[in-house]
Scaffold this active site. Structure first.
Site, PDB file in Angstrom:
ATOM      1  CE1 TYR A  87      68.816  14.579 -38.202  1.00  0.00           C
ATOM      2  CE2 TYR A  87      70.734  15.974 -38.591  1.00  0.00           C
ATOM      3  CZ  TYR A  87      69.775  15.485 -37.745  1.00  0.00           C
ATOM      4  OH  TYR A  87      69.740  15.893 -36.428  1.00  0.00           O
ATOM      5  CG  ASP A  88      73.891  12.633 -46.486  1.00  0.00           C
ATOM      6  OD1 ASP A  88      73.280  13.634 -46.914  1.00  0.00           O
ATOM      7  OD2 ASP A  88      75.123  12.598 -46.356  1.00  0.00           O
ATOM      8  CG  ASP A 100      77.039  25.919 -38.278  1.00  0.00           C
ATOM      9  OD1 ASP A 100      77.587  25.034 -37.573  1.00  0.00           O
ATOM     10  OD2 ASP A 100      75.889  26.316 -38.049  1.00  0.00           O
ATOM     11  CG  PHE A 125      78.005  13.275 -42.775  1.00  0.00           C
ATOM     12  CD1 PHE A 125      78.352  13.702 -44.037  1.00  0.00           C
ATOM     13  CD2 PHE A 125      77.678  14.225 -41.815  1.00  0.00           C
ATOM     14  CE1 PHE A 125      78.377  15.071 -44.347  1.00  0.00           C
ATOM     15  CE2 PHE A 125      77.708  15.590 -42.114  1.00  0.00           C
ATOM     16  CZ  PHE A 125      78.055  16.007 -43.377  1.00  0.00           C
ATOM     17  CE  LYS A 159      79.943  19.861 -41.291  1.00  0.00           C
ATOM     18  NZ  LYS A 159      79.864  21.089 -40.479  1.00  0.00           N
ATOM     19  CG  HIS A 190      73.886  21.348 -47.798  1.00  0.00           C
ATOM     20  ND1 HIS A 190      73.985  20.067 -48.281  1.00  0.00           N
ATOM     21  CD2 HIS A 190      74.291  21.273 -46.499  1.00  0.00           C
ATOM     22  CE1 HIS A 190      74.376  19.259 -47.323  1.00  0.00           C
ATOM     23  NE2 HIS A 190      74.586  19.965 -46.236  1.00  0.00           N
ATOM     24  NE  ARG A 191      79.422  20.551 -45.724  1.00  0.00           N
ATOM     25  CZ  ARG A 191      78.534  19.569 -45.508  1.00  0.00           C
ATOM     26  NH1 ARG A 191      78.473  18.531 -46.298  1.00  0.00           N
ATOM     27  NH2 ARG A 191      77.695  19.654 -44.493  1.00  0.00           N
ATOM     28  CB  THR A 212      85.237  20.593 -40.027  1.00  0.00           C
ATOM     29  OG1 THR A 212      84.251  19.687 -39.492  1.00  0.00           O
ATOM     30  CG2 THR A 212      85.882  19.923 -41.215  1.00  0.00           C
ATOM     31  CG  ASN A 213      87.505  18.716 -34.777  1.00  0.00           C
ATOM     32  OD1 ASN A 213      88.701  18.789 -35.039  1.00  0.00           O
ATOM     33  ND2 ASN A 213      86.908  19.548 -33.936  1.00  0.00           N
TER      34      ASN A 213
END
Ligand code: IMP
Length: 202
Positions: free
Chosen positions: A154-155, A71, A152, A14, A180-181, A9-10
């Site tokens: 929609y938090d 994702d 970051f 994340k 979720h992550r 990921t960039n």
């Protein structure tokens, strides 16, 4: 478990979350930035899982090291699951995170049903033939206004069920414990343990 994975990921937020969640589970995460790898795979999948696979596979092909990708997105019940896989591209070009949040609040102005959830699909490419995939969720409600500055995306407008705070008002560790992550990555850690255990016994 003592393993090293490339995080495909960039998104610096994340990467930070991957490191904080997987580090204590014995999985060291190295970012594309740290490896000086440039990769921007086109997300052409129809599901979170397909897009996570596309991202992980693209980076694995570049470095041939075990790679993990996420994702994710926010799915709103009253909007039939939108923005969903298009969360990062909601509204098209010309919007930043704050703009996308405002647009979502505007599209939800007249809605009483504020139920929403985040989904994270994780894909881990271990070698040419071994791919592990998991999903994680967190359920909650959309606020009417942004609150908080952590996190970051929609938090600031997501209020997880059972907490009086948006995920942007929570400390990182508190968010990771329910997110979720976090849920998807803890599931991955379980699968990895099983996989390495089975592999060692062959
Ligand atoms: P991706 O990089 O294509 O997976 O895009 C994910 C998008 O979903 C992000 O750009 C955010 O807009 C949103 N998103 C995913 N996870 C989170 C989160 O933990 N908090 C807030 N927004 C998130």
């Amino acid at each position: 478990m003592n393993r090293k994975f490339v995080v495909a990921t960039n998104n610096a937020h994340k990467v930070e979350e991957f490191k904080k969640i997987l580090g204590p589970l014995g999985i060291e995460c190295v970012s594309l930035k740290e490896l000086r790898i440039e990769c921007e795979a086109e997300e052409t999948g129809a599901t979170f899982g397909e897009n996570a696979y596309i991202k992980a596979r693209a980076v694995y092909e570049l470095c041939k090291l075990p790679t993990v990708a996420d994702d994710s997105g926010i799915c709103v019940d009253a909007l039939d699951g939108a923005p969903g896989i298009y969360s990062a591209r909601y509204g098209g070009e010309g919007y930043d995170d704050a703009g996308r949040m405002e647009l979502l609040l505007k599209n939800m102005e007249r809605q009483q049903n504020r139920a929403a959830h985040f989904t994270s699909a994780i894909c881990c490419v271990l070698d040419e033939n071994t791919v592990l995939q998991t999903e994680g969720y967190v359920y909650g409600q959309l606020t009417r206004e942004p609150r908080g500055t952590n996190g970051f995306g929609y938090d600031p407008i997501f209020l997880p069920d059972g907490y009086g705070k948006t995920t942007a008002e929570m400390e990182g560790e508190a968010k990771n414990a329910i997110s979720h992550r976090g849920n998807a990555l803890r599931e991955l850690a379980k699968k990895l343990k099983e996989y390495y255990h089975a592999d060692a016994n062959q």
